[in-house]
Write a protein that holds these residues in place. Structure first.
Motif, short mmCIF file in Angstrom:
data_model
loop_
_atom_site.label_atom_id
_atom_site.label_comp_id
_atom_site.label_asym_id
_atom_site.label_seq_id
_atom_site.Cartn_x
_atom_site.Cartn_y
_atom_site.Cartn_z
N LEU A 1 28.90 76.13 48.92
CA LEU A 1 29.84 75.97 50.04
C LEU A 1 30.40 77.33 50.42
O LEU A 1 30.82 78.08 49.55
CB LEU A 1 30.97 75.04 49.56
N VAL B 1 35.71 73.91 57.92
CA VAL B 1 34.53 73.26 57.35
C VAL B 1 34.92 71.85 56.91
O VAL B 1 35.91 71.66 56.21
CB VAL B 1 33.97 74.06 56.15
N ARG C 1 31.66 73.44 61.07
CA ARG C 1 30.53 73.13 60.21
C ARG C 1 30.81 71.92 59.33
O ARG C 1 31.97 71.65 59.00
CB ARG C 1 30.25 74.34 59.30
N VAL D 1 29.54 70.03 55.67
CA VAL D 1 28.75 70.08 54.44
C VAL D 1 28.79 68.67 53.86
O VAL D 1 29.86 68.08 53.71
CB VAL D 1 29.32 71.10 53.43
N SER E 1 25.62 69.56 47.18
CA SER E 1 25.67 69.75 48.63
C SER E 1 24.23 69.57 49.13
O SER E 1 23.33 70.28 48.70
CB SER E 1 26.21 71.13 48.99
N GLU F 1 23.84 70.80 55.44
CA GLU F 1 24.86 71.66 56.03
C GLU F 1 24.44 72.00 57.44
O GLU F 1 23.25 72.24 57.70
CB GLU F 1 24.93 72.95 55.19
#
Ligand code: ATP
Length: 234
Positions: free
Chosen positions: A24, A32, A203, A205, A212, A215
């Protein structure tokens, strides 16, 4: 250099491993969104980032320094402001006392004061002398946001800040988050409302089973139903 750079993070609760590799990054001034189905590891990621849970392996760099083994208090001093899941207000402290205890100049400057929080949330000003346990859920949430802001962080992290609130209160909170984001604060926001997220985040994620797994641009994610199906089951 990114403000936050998390690489291949693993962690969990004692021997129970929940995070199996989270990557991340958050750039200066970026918002985010962290999304995923229930129980996939979003809160565990936040707790590990903020030092409440130990990282088992991997690294967390904030503002150029590794914080993987730093205490929650020190991480807060370094400029990470947390609005935790469940708000965690102290029932026997007043609104004003909460803010007064947290208020300080921080790595993010000195813009946020009690008075600025009261301007943003007039309802809190009206209730400044009231003990937290007498506040509604929405008021407590606003207090939790204000308490994080008055530490003047460089990165604000919000874990489910609109969960369980009435629609009007949610709207109020999203508008405030929008203005905070526009003012240039870096933010990580965990929430389920994709439309609202798309308005403030650049963004997304996706966290799935402690990793993760996707993305990309928040707008693209919000518009692509096949991604929702695949990653959120909706
Ligand atoms: P939600 O949207 O439901 O909050 P989440 O993505 O934030 O979900 P986490 O709360 O991080 O998920 O939970 C990830 C996993 O860790 C889940 O399987 C959960 O059961 C487990 N877990 C959470 N808290 C603990 C704990 N205190 N001890 C052991 N396991 C835990």
């Amino acid at each position: 250099m990114s403000l936050l750079h998390v690489s291949d993070l693993t962690g969990g609760y004692g021997p129970i491993k929940v995070l199996h590799g989270v990557d991340l990054t958050v750039e200066e001034g970026e918002v985010v969104a962290l999304v995923g189905r229930n129980g996939m590891g979003k809160t565990t990621t936040i707790k590990t980032l903020t030092g409440e849970l130990p990282a088992m392996s991997g690294d967390i760099r904030f503002d150029g320094t590794s914080i993987a083994t730093v205490s929650p208090n020190q991480i807060s001093r370094m400029g990470v402001g947390l609005v935790p899941e469940g708000r965690r207000c102290f029932s026997n402290l007043s609104v004003e006392e909460h803010l007064k205890l947290a208020e300080r100049s921080g790595p993010g400057g000195h813009y946020w004061t009690r008075e600025r929080v009261f301007e943003m949330f007039p309802r809190l000003k009206e209730r400044r002398a009231n003990l937290a346990f007498t506040l509604s859920g929405g008021e407590q949430q606003k207090l939790a946001i204000g308490r994080a802001l008055v530490t003047n962080p460089k990165l604000l992290i919000l874990d489910e800040a609109t969960e369980g609130l009435a629609p009007l209160v949610r709207k109020d909170i999203w508008l405030c988050l929008e203005s905070i984001a526009k003012a240039g604060l870096s933010v990580i926001v965990v929430d389920k409302n994709l439309k609202a997220l798309a308005r403030i985040a650049q963004r997304v994620v996706v966290i799935s089973k402690g990793r993760s797994v996707w993305e990309g641009a928040a707008q693209a994610f919000a518009e692509d139903e096949s991604l929702h199906q695949q990653h959120l089951g909706v």
